[in-house]
Design a protein around this motif. Sequence first.
Motif, mmCIF file in Angstrom:
data_model
loop_
_atom_site.group_PDB
_atom_site.id
_atom_site.type_symbol
_atom_site.label_atom_id
_atom_site.label_comp_id
_atom_site.label_asym_id
_atom_site.label_seq_id
_atom_site.Cartn_x
_atom_site.Cartn_y
_atom_site.Cartn_z
ATOM 1 N N GLY A 219 0.828 -1.191 0.000
ATOM 2 C CA GLY A 219 0.000 0.000 0.000
ATOM 3 C C GLY A 219 0.869 1.249 0.000
ATOM 4 N N VAL A 220 0.227 2.409 0.148
ATOM 5 C CA VAL A 220 0.926 3.690 0.014
ATOM 6 C C VAL A 220 1.976 3.893 1.119
ATOM 7 N N GLU A 221 1.916 3.103 2.186
ATOM 8 C CA GLU A 221 2.962 3.177 3.222
ATOM 9 C C GLU A 221 4.340 2.845 2.654
ATOM 10 N N ALA A 222 4.384 2.174 1.492
ATOM 11 C CA ALA A 222 5.661 1.781 0.888
ATOM 12 C C ALA A 222 6.202 2.838 -0.079
ATOM 13 N N ALA A 223 5.540 4.024 -0.129
ATOM 14 C CA ALA A 223 5.982 5.099 -1.041
ATOM 15 C C ALA A 223 7.272 5.739 -0.529
ATOM 16 N N GLY A 224 7.904 6.511 -1.398
ATOM 17 C CA GLY A 224 9.113 7.235 -1.015
ATOM 18 C C GLY A 224 10.307 6.300 -0.856
ATOM 19 N N GLU A 225 11.120 6.568 0.178
ATOM 20 C CA GLU A 225 12.377 5.821 0.318
ATOM 21 C C GLU A 225 12.280 4.666 1.313
ATOM 22 N N VAL A 226 11.039 4.273 1.634
ATOM 23 C CA VAL A 226 10.788 3.279 2.685
ATOM 24 C C VAL A 226 11.504 1.941 2.431
ATOM 25 N N LEU A 227 11.582 1.512 1.167
ATOM 26 C CA LEU A 227 12.170 0.206 0.873
ATOM 27 C C LEU A 227 13.657 0.275 0.532
ATOM 28 N N LEU A 228 14.204 1.496 0.522
ATOM 29 C CA LEU A 228 15.625 1.613 0.160
ATOM 30 C C LEU A 228 16.506 1.139 1.315
ATOM 31 N N PRO A 229 17.723 0.671 1.000
ATOM 32 C CA PRO A 229 18.623 0.180 2.050
ATOM 33 C C PRO A 229 19.255 1.335 2.819
ATOM 34 N N GLU A 230 19.855 0.984 3.959
ATOM 35 C CA GLU A 230 20.589 1.993 4.734
ATOM 36 C C GLU A 230 21.792 2.478 3.914
ATOM 37 N N PRO A 231 22.288 3.716 4.187
ATOM 38 C CA PRO A 231 23.387 4.276 3.381
ATOM 39 C C PRO A 231 24.657 3.421 3.400
ATOM 40 N N THR A 232 24.859 2.666 4.470
ATOM 41 C CA THR A 232 26.077 1.839 4.578
ATOM 42 C C THR A 232 25.896 0.446 3.988
ATOM 43 N N ALA A 233 24.828 0.250 3.241
ATOM 44 C CA ALA A 233 24.511 -1.101 2.736
ATOM 45 C C ALA A 233 25.657 -1.681 1.918
ATOM 46 N N ARG A 234 25.743 -2.989 1.978
ATOM 47 C CA ARG A 234 26.646 -3.742 1.106
ATOM 48 C C ARG A 234 25.957 -3.880 -0.252
ATOM 49 N N LEU A 235 26.682 -3.663 -1.350
ATOM 50 C CA LEU A 235 26.040 -3.679 -2.669
ATOM 51 C C LEU A 235 26.524 -4.840 -3.529
ATOM 52 N N GLY A 236 25.587 -5.568 -4.107
ATOM 53 C CA GLY A 236 25.927 -6.572 -5.104
ATOM 54 C C GLY A 236 26.369 -5.876 -6.384
ATOM 55 N N SER A 237 27.035 -6.612 -7.265
ATOM 56 C CA SER A 237 27.575 -5.972 -8.471
ATOM 57 C C SER A 237 26.672 -6.129 -9.689
ATOM 58 N N THR A 238 25.722 -7.050 -9.665
ATOM 59 C CA THR A 238 24.914 -7.327 -10.860
ATOM 60 C C THR A 238 23.874 -6.219 -11.074
ATOM 61 N N THR A 239 23.883 -5.618 -12.267
ATOM 62 C CA THR A 239 22.882 -4.597 -12.580
ATOM 63 C C THR A 239 21.612 -5.253 -13.112
ATOM 64 N N PHE A 240 20.500 -4.519 -13.013
ATOM 65 C CA PHE A 240 19.235 -5.023 -13.555
ATOM 66 C C PHE A 240 19.375 -5.229 -15.066
ATOM 67 N N ASP A 241 20.066 -4.307 -15.748
ATOM 68 C CA ASP A 241 20.235 -4.427 -17.202
ATOM 69 C C ASP A 241 20.933 -5.737 -17.566
ATOM 70 N N SER A 242 22.004 -6.055 -16.849
ATOM 71 C CA SER A 242 22.750 -7.272 -17.213
ATOM 72 C C SER A 242 21.935 -8.513 -16.854
ATOM 73 N N TRP A 243 21.206 -8.445 -15.739
ATOM 74 C CA TRP A 243 20.341 -9.591 -15.382
ATOM 75 C C TRP A 243 19.278 -9.811 -16.453
ATOM 76 N N LEU A 244 18.639 -8.696 -16.895
ATOM 77 C CA LEU A 244 17.560 -8.795 -17.886
ATOM 78 C C LEU A 244 18.098 -9.338 -19.207
ATOM 79 N N ALA A 245 19.301 -8.907 -19.572
ATOM 80 C CA ALA A 245 19.898 -9.391 -20.834
ATOM 81 C C ALA A 245 20.138 -10.892 -20.779
ATOM 82 N N GLY A 246 20.325 -11.432 -19.588
ATOM 83 C CA GLY A 246 20.584 -12.871 -19.450
ATOM 84 C C GLY A 246 19.339 -13.711 -19.320
ATOM 85 N N GLN A 247 18.157 -13.091 -19.330
ATOM 86 C CA GLN A 247 16.921 -13.858 -19.141
ATOM 87 C C GLN A 247 16.450 -14.515 -20.430
#
Length: 247
Positions: A219-247
Amino acid sequence: MRIAVVGATGLVGTPTVSALQHGGHVVVPVTRSTGVDLSTGEGLDAALDGVDTVVDVTNTVAADPTEAESFFATATGNLLAAEERAGVRHHVVVSIVGLDRIRGNGHYHGKRRQEAMVERGPVPWTIQRATQFFELPAMVVGWTAAQGAAPIPPLLVQPVAVHDVAAVLAEVAAGPPQGRTRDLAGPEAHDFVDMARRILTARGDRTRLVPSWRDGPFGVEAAGEVLLPEPTARLGSTTFDSWLAGQ
Ligand SMILES: NC(=O)c1ccc[n+]([C@@H]2O[C@H](COP(=O)([O-])OP(=O)(O)OC[C@H]3O[C@@H](n4cnc5c(N)ncnc54)[C@H](OP(=O)(O)O)[C@@H]3O)[C@@H](O)[C@H]2O)c1
């Protein structure tokens, strides 16, 4: 090490098994298809015999909060009790970034119960939260589509590849219990509706997407930055573009 992956045949379980085997570990796959049912405890004691670490990547299709909570409470209770009997030294569980900020989603309700039981449980633990998987937009369309149209929430997300999640879970499982770790996310923020549209286009699926905070899992409670990770998050390297190209 001897490591049990509970939910070994799932979206994140399958690459987690591969990552652990690649790291030289002996993997015990645990699912109903291997004769173990977390909901009854059947087969658990035999499966966990000699196991050092358990990675819990199970899931339920239940969307109702009471059903989801019941699944995760029973499954986690049975699993932790069996781990204690078997002398398991580390319980690793995958959870979801932003879990505490979303109240209207039944799955999140169940996952909060799971996290609380692990924190209070008898086995030293690590909770690894991850953001939405790249597969999620298409799953939501599958849940909501009717008569050629699918309501989809206009979320801002920073999604991650399940292979990147699996690599982190394998690393965590091979190390000592850490309690709560840094959030795990993908490398870029995305518009959830745009992701869904691009996935459907790549599949030749002409379902019409209807951006909406109603009739879906968020619902609308999930709007804005609610689902984003904390600023210190660990980041994976795979981009959505490269994942989509492999589908
Ligand atoms: N989707 C996302 O965007 C996202 C993001 C962050 C975290 N997560 C979390 O990631 C976890 C894994 O999700 P997933 O999509 O990989 O799950 P999934 O593909 O649905 O796989 C679920 C696994 O659990 C097993 N399982 C289900 N019920 C069981 C039972 N009663 N006893 C034993 N095994 C059982 C299934 O095997 P059988 O059916 O053979 O038993 C399967 O191996 C979930 O807890 C979810 O909250 C998901």
